[in-house]
Design a protein around this motif. Structure first.
Motif, PDB file in Angstrom:
ATOM      1  N   ALA A   1       0.829  -1.253  -0.131  1.00 40.00           N
ATOM      2  CA  ALA A   1       0.032  -0.172   0.093  1.00 40.00           C
ATOM      3  C   ALA A   1       1.174   1.400  -0.017  1.00 40.00           C
ATOM      4  N   THR A   2       0.494   2.453  -0.354  1.00 37.33           N
ATOM      5  CA  THR A   2       1.215   3.688  -0.110  1.00 37.33           C
ATOM      6  C   THR A   2       0.104   5.058  -0.028  1.00 37.33           C
ATOM      7  N   THR A   3      -0.873   4.585   0.477  1.00 34.20           N
ATOM      8  CA  THR A   3      -1.695   5.534   1.222  1.00 34.20           C
ATOM      9  C   THR A   3      -2.981   4.914   1.969  1.00 34.20           C
ATOM     10  N   VAL A   4      -3.139   6.167   2.789  1.00 31.71           N
ATOM     11  CA  VAL A   4      -3.797   5.738   4.471  1.00 31.71           C
ATOM     12  C   VAL A   4      -5.553   5.374   2.897  1.00 31.71           C
ATOM     13  N   GLU A   5      -5.682   5.936   2.529  1.00 38.65           N
ATOM     14  CA  GLU A   5      -6.776   5.638   1.742  1.00 38.65           C
ATOM     15  C   GLU A   5      -7.014   4.195   1.199  1.00 38.65           C
ATOM     16  N   GLN A   6      -5.758   3.855   0.109  1.00 35.28           N
ATOM     17  CA  GLN A   6      -5.507   2.258   0.323  1.00 35.28           C
ATOM     18  C   GLN A   6      -5.607   1.330   1.410  1.00 35.28           C
ATOM     19  N   ILE A   7      -5.179   1.916   2.674  1.00 39.67           N
ATOM     20  CA  ILE A   7      -5.146   0.650   3.212  1.00 39.67           C
ATOM     21  C   ILE A   7      -6.728   1.109   4.132  1.00 39.67           C
ATOM     22  N   GLN A   8      -7.426   1.710   4.456  1.00 36.77           N
ATOM     23  CA  GLN A   8      -9.309   2.259   4.432  1.00 36.77           C
ATOM     24  C   GLN A   8      -9.500   1.085   3.758  1.00 36.77           C
ATOM     25  N   LYS A   9      -9.238   0.503   1.792  1.00 35.49           N
ATOM     26  CA  LYS A   9      -9.821   0.529   1.445  1.00 35.49           C
ATOM     27  C   LYS A   9      -9.441  -1.475   1.491  1.00 35.49           C
ATOM     28  N   ILE A  10      -8.360  -2.034   2.049  1.00 35.61           N
ATOM     29  CA  ILE A  10      -7.953  -2.849   2.660  1.00 35.61           C
ATOM     30  C   ILE A  10      -8.854  -3.562   3.677  1.00 35.61           C
ATOM     31  N   LEU A  11      -8.746  -3.138   4.936  1.00 33.80           N
ATOM     32  CA  LEU A  11      -8.992  -3.233   5.899  1.00 33.80           C
ATOM     33  C   LEU A  11     -10.613  -3.771   5.569  1.00 33.80           C
ATOM     34  N   ALA A  12     -11.734  -2.810   5.097  1.00 30.11           N
ATOM     35  CA  ALA A  12     -12.533  -3.344   4.716  1.00 30.11           C
ATOM     36  C   ALA A  12     -13.179  -4.641   3.069  1.00 30.11           C
ATOM     37  N   ILE A  13     -11.946  -4.867   2.883  1.00 31.65           N
ATOM     38  CA  ILE A  13     -11.695  -6.511   2.559  1.00 31.65           C
ATOM     39  C   ILE A  13     -11.503  -7.037   3.604  1.00 31.65           C
ATOM     40  N   CYS A  14     -10.629  -6.804   3.927  1.00 33.69           N
ATOM     41  CA  CYS A  14     -10.150  -7.817   5.574  1.00 33.69           C
ATOM     42  C   CYS A  14     -11.392  -8.547   6.056  1.00 33.69           C
ATOM     43  N   ASN A  15     -12.093  -7.064   6.774  1.00 33.43           N
ATOM     44  CA  ASN A  15     -13.022  -6.920   7.262  1.00 33.43           C
ATOM     45  C   ASN A  15     -14.137  -8.454   6.491  1.00 33.43           C
ATOM     46  N   LYS A  16     -14.734  -8.074   5.444  1.00 30.44           N
ATOM     47  CA  LYS A  16     -15.568  -8.414   4.161  1.00 30.44           C
ATOM     48  C   LYS A  16     -15.157  -9.938   4.836  1.00 30.44           C
ATOM     49  N   TYR A  17     -14.105 -10.541   4.222  1.00 27.96           N
ATOM     50  CA  TYR A  17     -14.600 -11.775   4.351  1.00 27.96           C
ATOM     51  C   TYR A  17     -13.143 -11.985   5.365  1.00 27.96           C
ATOM     52  N   LYS A  18     -12.764 -12.176   6.177  1.00 27.47           N
ATOM     53  CA  LYS A  18     -12.288 -12.199   7.211  1.00 27.47           C
ATOM     54  C   LYS A  18     -11.265 -12.751   7.369  1.00 27.47           C
ATOM     55  N   ILE A  19     -10.082 -12.371   6.372  1.00 25.26           N
ATOM     56  CA  ILE A  19      -8.331 -12.080   6.117  1.00 25.26           C
ATOM     57  C   ILE A  19      -7.872 -11.606   7.334  1.00 25.26           C
ATOM     58  N   PRO A  20      -7.391 -11.888   7.696  1.00 31.51           N
ATOM     59  CA  PRO A  20      -6.067 -11.698   9.086  1.00 31.51           C
ATOM     60  C   PRO A  20      -4.911 -10.905   8.029  1.00 31.51           C
ATOM     61  N   ILE A  21      -4.404  -9.874   8.782  1.00 32.08           N
ATOM     62  CA  ILE A  21      -3.500  -9.060   7.840  1.00 32.08           C
ATOM     63  C   ILE A  21      -2.359  -8.204   9.195  1.00 32.08           C
ATOM     64  N   TRP A  22      -1.220  -9.009   9.009  1.00 33.73           N
ATOM     65  CA  TRP A  22       0.316  -8.449   9.589  1.00 33.73           C
ATOM     66  C   TRP A  22       0.690  -7.287   9.059  1.00 33.73           C
ATOM     67  N   THR A  23       1.050  -6.370   9.715  1.00 33.31           N
ATOM     68  CA  THR A  23       1.708  -5.225   9.266  1.00 33.31           C
ATOM     69  C   THR A  23       3.017  -4.929   9.206  1.00 33.31           C
ATOM     70  N   ILE A  24       3.674  -5.068   8.200  1.00 33.05           N
ATOM     71  CA  ILE A  24       5.225  -4.321   8.906  1.00 33.05           C
ATOM     72  C   ILE A  24       5.254  -3.572   7.975  1.00 33.05           C
ATOM     73  N   SER A  25       6.491  -2.498   8.685  1.00 33.59           N
ATOM     74  CA  SER A  25       6.725  -0.809   7.979  1.00 33.59           C
ATOM     75  C   SER A  25       8.010  -1.335   7.069  1.00 33.59           C
ATOM     76  N   THR A  26       9.226  -1.770   7.718  1.00 36.17           N
ATOM     77  CA  THR A  26      10.509  -1.857   7.030  1.00 36.17           C
ATOM     78  C   THR A  26      10.760  -3.804   7.701  1.00 36.17           C
ATOM     79  N   GLY A  27      10.360  -4.278   7.902  1.00 36.50           N
ATOM     80  CA  GLY A  27      10.254  -5.069   8.350  1.00 36.50           C
ATOM     81  C   GLY A  27      11.409  -6.073   8.651  1.00 36.50           C
ATOM     82  N   LYS A  28      11.820  -5.169   9.932  1.00 36.51           N
ATOM     83  CA  LYS A  28      13.690  -5.681   9.737  1.00 36.51           C
ATOM     84  C   LYS A  28      13.770  -6.353  11.481  1.00 36.51           C
ATOM     85  N   ASN A  29      12.993  -6.744  11.413  1.00 32.47           N
ATOM     86  CA  ASN A  29      13.056  -7.143  13.238  1.00 32.47           C
ATOM     87  C   ASN A  29      13.668  -8.768  13.720  1.00 32.47           C
ATOM     88  N   LEU A  30      15.152  -7.858  13.254  1.00 30.11           N
ATOM     89  CA  LEU A  30      15.336  -9.601  12.971  1.00 30.11           C
ATOM     90  C   LEU A  30      15.782 -10.068  14.460  1.00 30.11           C
TER      91      LEU A  30
END
Lengths: 514, 329
Positions: free
Chosen positions: A63-92
């Motif tokens: 995603a690149t915008t807040v609006e996209q994230i809002q829409k993604i969350l709506a889809i996840c709520n619709k289908y009950k899809i779990p989503i794991w968010t990372i920013s840069t993902g370097k939690n080594l």
């Protein structure tokens, strides 16, 4: 293996997931919805002693915008899809970019990487989650803003948002990162966008300068949690001091650590030494300059005799105390006198500055991190034993000398029982002390992988029973650590989760919260 | 910057008679809609400043020559293999490596580096939007007690652990027969994210890659193949840390007289296991000579014969630990 996906979210059919992926693609475009195995493979590799298949994602979304994230969350709520968010993902060493549970969709925010504001006078920054420390470092240098960052060990490749949200630390006076956080923008599971603190007030210009706003302080519940997706993050930067003096004090006996902490605590609390002090054991220092195989063959942990030889060969201390002074030359001269007098009394420690150690590689990387420079040398730890296994064990205690030897002894005893070495350090925060141990093992050896799992589990069990809580842990042991903090806290976490994310779509399992 | 780029095209241009040699397929082999957006132009080697760089590069060079010769256009000069050596290692040159990947779109990289650099390199590949086809962790130890105990449950001194997209991109089946030739015990475990694309062949009945092995399959929740030589299937499971009580069906056994000999015919012979590894990783990276077994996990366990133990003891492995990659950007 007949599925077109390498994993599916728990309880979700391929047909349902197909529909969700189609909807994600409508929002983001096909090229930003990754399902091909070779595109997902870089998200999967972990260093934990469990099969990577337990942490395999089903898809990654860019995603690149807040609006996209809002829409993604709506889809996840619709289908009950779990989503794991990372920013840069370097939690080594804490799970990297892999989700907590098999089949979760990774929401990768690396492309949300705008530096929104850096204020030179008030010394703060507002950034998007994909901004890396290197990016911000370059931005500040190019504009000659005279500000310093505080970075964790992965420095260049990690970012301030992810590190602070996982309550990571750095090595400058601003090293307790969440303490210097100021203002967040959070997308909630229902799509609402919350700006914390002063950010909720229209026309306010104090979002990044006053933390508290009005009413209950909310920022904390978005750290180490799964209650929202942080899309903007404010934090304070340190004005570059006119002078900086890093130093190391080397001690030659393990028992000396009691003295070190007793001397150090008042210096930390009264601000003579303003940054978190690292007291690194020889085996934490050694990988920068030596390999385990030069000193050990055969099974079992490294012997004390071998450690002594290593210390002698490479001119290390058994304990190596790293700290720095910051300010004007006059301030540093005054504080240097206090420090050298305090540590010089017993005659046990050898105080060394940059001039004394020359190009010593261990000192060089510590000195770089203590001024917020980019440096990845700490990861030499992964070469100590080799084989790709690492877990950070991180119990917290009071900053007292009496808390050191018993912890070290207990840790060494448990590690040795499982054939592993003690690669540890103590970090004196202010009143607290972190005991950081890298549990290193060889993932190509199935017996050692099993031993590492059992060892880590035992460390958590034994330490929590003695009142030492873990402040941060990898995703294979989040439930275990959450359980050590008792049922009431877990129930409160769960209640908040239910209220803010009734469908449980946001990072189920993070910090043991579902 | 001390990132050193040079071209390398040496080795055995005469090629060989690889049993499964084919045309290099330098296109991505994924399954999803986002898998075929990059057309791979060429292949390059990234050396991470490890003690095994030279040996690994020798194997890479030999494999590249073999595969180039197999293209079938005799008049065409093979594209020189580009080599980048990180003189002071990736941890110091992380920015340069990021820039290297960012400016080499359409390139397939074979890489070797220490385990610390590998942890960071994986992150760089993901950040660059790269494709990780295969990542292997390689350990040789000189743990003498483990050697002597290998008769029981201790793992072999030479171990390889791969995570690959599919058997098509995984070097294990190319490597195994070449290690047999060294008469040293070893294990290989490969985990696959996706299955090989079907070409109409069944998984059983094809053991051209390693006829010294007895091959077994287990069709539990995770389709698994296990290839054993010198150990029973139960011992093999134990040495790999797999469930011994799993049910196995044998689908291939050694031909008479094959056991204990290297049967892959080719003119190039590796001087040591690292060269063999570089060779196998590169062929897999080029899509040449891999075996498409339809399974999610594959293992090889080879125990040197008793008469060879002394030889193995005398030429005990040096301690080496490092990681190999096949990536595309």
């Amino acid at each position: 293996m007949a599925s077109k996906y390498i994993a599916l979210p728990k309880g979700i059919s391929e047909q349902t997931f197909d529909a969700a992926v189609r909807d994600f693609s409508r929002v983001l475009g096909d090229e930003s919805v990754l399902t091909a195995p070779e595109r997902l493979a870089p998200y999967i590799k972990t260093m934990m002693p469990v099969p990577d298949s337990e942490h395999t994602l089903s898809a990654a979304l860019m995603a690149t915008t807040v609006e996209q994230i809002q829409k993604i969350l709506a889809i996840c709520n619709k289908y009950k899809i779990p989503i794991w968010t990372i920013s840069t993902g370097k939690n080594l060493g804490y799970g990297s970019a892999a989700p907590a549970e098999r089949g979760q969709v990774v929401l990768d925010l690396k492309r949300m990487n705008r530096i929104l504001e850096v204020d030179k006078d008030l010394a703060y920054a507002l950034v998007e989650p994909g901004v890396t420390y290197q990016q911000l470092y370059d931005y500040i240098k190019e504009r000659n803003l005279g500000l310093w960052l505080s970075v964790p060990a992965p420095s260049a490749i990690a970012g301030p948002t992810g590190n602070t949200l996982d309550r990571g630390v750095g090595y400058t006076p601003y090293g307790e990162h969440f303490l210097f956080a100021c203002g967040m923008e959070v997308v909630l599971a229902n799509g609402d966008v919350l700006r914390t603190g002063m950010g909720s007030l229209p026309n306010s210009n104090t979002w990044q300068v006053f933390k508290w706003g009005y009413g209950p302080y909310l920022d904390g519940i978005f750290t180490q949690s799964n209650y929202g997706i942080v899309t903007k993050f404010g934090f304070w930067l340190m004005p570059a001091p006119s002078a900086y003096r890093p130093f190391v004090i080397r001690y030659q006996n393990e028992e000396d650590i009691e003295e070190i902490v007793e001397i150090m605590r008042p210096l930390r609390i009264n601000g003579v030494i303003p940054n978190a002090v690292v007291i690194a054991h020889a085996l934490y220092e050694a990988p920068v300059i030596a390999r385990r195989s030069d000193y050990v063959t055969g099974p079992g942990s490294i012997s004390d005799v071998a450690v002594r030889k290593l210390v002698k060969d490479h001119n290390l201390g058994i304990w190596n105390v790293y700290a720095a002074l910051y300010g004007t030359e006059e301030q540093i001269a005054l504080n240097w006198k206090i420090v050298t007098q305090a540590f010089g009394k017993s005659g046990r420690g050898q105080i060394l500055t940059q001039q004394d150690v020359g190009d010593d590689p261990a000192f060089a990387y510590r000195a770089a991190l203590m001024r917020g420079d980019m440096n990845l040398q700490e990861f030499s730890l992964y070469n100590w034993r080799g084989g790709g296994g690492s877990m950070w064990f991180a119990p917290v205690s009071q900053a007292r000398g009496s808390e050191t030897l018993k912890q070290m002894s207990l840790t060494k005893q448990i590690l040795a029982k499982h054939g592993l070495d003690y690669s540890g350090e103590f970090i004196v925060g202010m009143r607290d002390m972190h005991h950081i141990v890298d549990v290193l093992y060889d993932k190509t050896d199935p017996a050692q992988e099993k031993a590492a799992y059992q060892c880590f589990d035992e460390l958590l069990t034994v330490f929590s029973a003695q009142g030492y809580g873990t402040y941060r842990v990898n995703s294979a042991f989040m439930d275990k650590v959450a359980s050590t903090y008792g049922p009431v806290q877990r129930q409160v976490h769960k209640t908040l989760k239910k209220a803010l994310d009734p469908n449980g779509i946001l990072a189920p399992g993070k910090s043991g919260i579902r | 910057m001390d990132v050193n780029r040079r071209n390398l095209m040496k080795g055995i241009l005469a090629g060989g008679t690889l049993t499964m040699c084919g045309i290099p397929r330098l296109t991505t082999a994924g399954m999803g809609p986002d898998s075929d957006t990059v057309k791979i132009r060429t292949c390059a080697l990234l050396l991470g400043n490890t003690p095994v760089d030279d040996a690994f590069a020798n194997g890479v060079s030999a494999a590249y020559s073999v595969s180039s010769a197999g293209i079938g256009n005799a008049s065409a000069q093979p594209t020189p293999l580009e080599v980048v050596k990180l003189k002071s290692g990736l941890l110091v040159k992380v920015r340069q490596v990021s820039e290297l990947l960012a400016t080499s779109r359409g390139m397939r990289w074979v890489a070797v580096m220490d385990d610390a650099s590998a942890a960071v390199f994986t992150e760089i590949v993901r950040t660059a939007g790269g494709r990780l086809l295969s990542r292997g962790t390689h350990v040789s130890s000189r743990n003498v007690s483990a050697y002597s105990a290998f008769q029981s449950d201790s793992p072999p001194l030479l171990r390889h652990l791969w995570a690959s997209v599919s058997p098509e991109q995984s070097p294990g089946a190319i490597l195994a027969p070449r290690l047999v030739g060294n008469h040293k015990s070893f294990s290989i475990v490969e985990d696959f994210l996706g299955e090989a694309r079907s070409n109409g062949e069944t998984s059983s009945g094809s053991h051209l890659f390693a006829p010294v092995f007895r091959s077994y399959e287990s069709t539990g929740p995770l389709a698994t193949h296990l290839h054993c030589s010198g150990v029973s299937v139960s011992e093999g499971c134990g040495l790999l840390g797999w469930n011994r009580s799993q049910r196995w069906t044998e689908f291939s056994s050694p031909r008479d007289g094959d056991e204990g000999t290297q049967t892959v015919q080719e003119n190039w012979h590796p001087a040591n296991w690292v060269e063999a590894l570089g060779y196998a990783v590169t062929l897999a990276g080029l899509g040449v000579g891999t075996l498409q077994e339809y399974c999610a996990r594959r293992g090889f366990v080879y125990r040197a014969r008793q008469g060879e133990w002394r030889n193995m003891y005398e030429s005990i492995f040096s301690e080496e630990r490092f990681t190999s990659f096949i990536v595309e950007v």
